[in-house]
Design a protein around this motif. Structure first.
Motif, PDB file in Angstrom:
ATOM      1  N   PRO A 109     -10.102   4.234   9.736  1.00 25.48           N
ATOM      2  CA  PRO A 109     -11.232   3.842   8.887  1.00 25.48           C
ATOM      3  C   PRO A 109     -12.421   4.794   9.041  1.00 25.48           C
ATOM      4  N   GLY A 113     -14.716  -1.775   0.441  1.00 24.75           N
ATOM      5  CA  GLY A 113     -13.901  -1.331   1.567  1.00 24.75           C
ATOM      6  C   GLY A 113     -12.512  -0.840   1.211  1.00 24.75           C
ATOM      7  N   GLN A 114     -12.244  -0.736  -0.089  1.00 20.94           N
ATOM      8  CA  GLN A 114     -10.926  -0.281  -0.548  1.00 20.94           C
ATOM      9  C   GLN A 114     -11.057   0.981  -1.378  1.00 20.94           C
ATOM     10  N   GLY A 115      -9.916   1.601  -1.651  1.00 26.44           N
ATOM     11  CA  GLY A 115      -9.919   2.727  -2.568  1.00 26.44           C
ATOM     12  C   GLY A 115      -9.846   2.237  -4.004  1.00 26.44           C
ATOM     13  N   ALA A 169      -7.346   3.761   1.262  1.00 27.93           N
ATOM     14  CA  ALA A 169      -8.557   2.954   1.441  1.00 27.93           C
ATOM     15  C   ALA A 169      -9.757   3.786   1.865  1.00 27.93           C
ATOM     16  N   LYS A 179      -1.681   5.321   2.490  1.00 24.45           N
ATOM     17  CA  LYS A 179      -2.386   4.707   3.623  1.00 24.45           C
ATOM     18  C   LYS A 179      -3.221   5.727   4.371  1.00 24.45           C
ATOM     19  N   GLN A 232       0.848  -1.183   0.000  1.00 25.93           N
ATOM     20  CA  GLN A 232       0.000   0.000   0.000  1.00 25.93           C
ATOM     21  C   GLN A 232       0.884   1.233   0.000  1.00 25.93           C
ATOM     22  N   GLU A 248      -8.490   1.344  -7.590  1.00 21.93           N
ATOM     23  CA  GLU A 248      -7.172   0.935  -8.089  1.00 21.93           C
ATOM     24  C   GLU A 248      -7.136   1.093  -9.600  1.00 21.93           C
ATOM     25  N   GLN A 282     -12.719  -0.707  -7.907  1.00 20.62           N
ATOM     26  CA  GLN A 282     -12.822  -0.488  -6.467  1.00 20.62           C
ATOM     27  C   GLN A 282     -13.472  -1.682  -5.798  1.00 20.62           C
TER      28      GLN A 282
END
Lengths: 112, 115
Positions: free
Chosen positions: A9, B40-42, A104, A5, A2, B44, B37
């Motif tokens: 959350p 729960g992730q960004g 994220a 970061k 990653q 890509e 995407q």
């Protein structure tokens, strides 16, 4: 691995107070950084950006700070409003490319 | 003017089916990007076009993924023989110029579910 970061959350803030969202990156080749905001069932919307030659950029209630030595950036929202409740993504790009590398995301909840 | 539009907004496919996802960028935008995407992730990066030329496809996860933009406007992302791990939201973005600092404007995405 990653490269960008966002370690928190989620974040909950009272209306009128400051929201601070944090982002760390590992790739020293990144030289342009952005924040996007996303509501459910919509695409990300551009919020604010900063070039690596600056350490601060301000646009209304939104300010982005960049600390290159720490490879850290933050987004400050002052004052926070209930309509700011969304997912916030930090993103970075390199001068020799166009693609964005995203974190994220952090869910911001502004309580009224 | 109109933003980036994508269709369909939702797609359910059985494993092994082929799917095609469409992106209509903002009129006049030179650059077009596809991102994936996962939950729960960004987003890509998958691939990047400058007009009709595909300049970067380094993010495409396998040769089952194929993208085109034949006339430098509308783009299609095709996934052959879909698998469960392809389930994600596929986002398209466009930008006016070719520079890395040009703002990318995103569409609402296509949510693909592979059963």
């Amino acid at each position: 691995d990653q490269q960008v970061k966002q370690n928190s959350p989620s974040l909950s803030v009272q209306e009128g107070r400051i929201s601070i969202l944090n982002c760390d990156y590992t790739n020293s080749m990144f030289d342009y950084f952005l924040w996007y905001k996303k509501y459910p069932a919509e695409g990300p919307t551009f919020l604010i950006s900063i070039s690596s030659i600056k350490d601060k950029n301000e646009d209304g209630r939104f300010t982005v700070f960049l600390n290159k030595s720490a490879k850290h950036l933050s987004l400050h929202i002052v004052p926070s409003q209930p309509g700011d409740s969304a997912v916030y993504f930090c993103a970075a790009s390199r001068g020799d490319g166009n693609k964005l590398v995203f974190g994220a995301g952090t869910i911001l909840r502004v309580k009224s | 003017g109109a933003g980036v539009s994508q269709s369909p907004r939702y797609k359910v496919a059985k494993r092994g089916q082929d799917v095609a996802l469409r992106c209509d960028p903002i009129s006049g935008h030179v650059s077009l990007f596809w991102y994936q995407q996962a939950l729960g992730q960004g987003p890509e990066f998958l691939t990047y076009f400058q007009n009709e030329a595909q300049l970067d496809k380094s993010g495409l996860p396998s040769d089952r993924f194929f993208a085109e933009r034949p006339e430098g406007s509308v783009s299609t992302l095709k996934i052959q023989r879909t698998q469960q791990e392809d389930s994600a939201v596929y986002l398209c973005a466009s930008s006016f110029g070719q520079g890395y600092a040009d703002t990318q404007y995103f569409g609402p995405g296509t949510r693909l579910t592979v059963l």
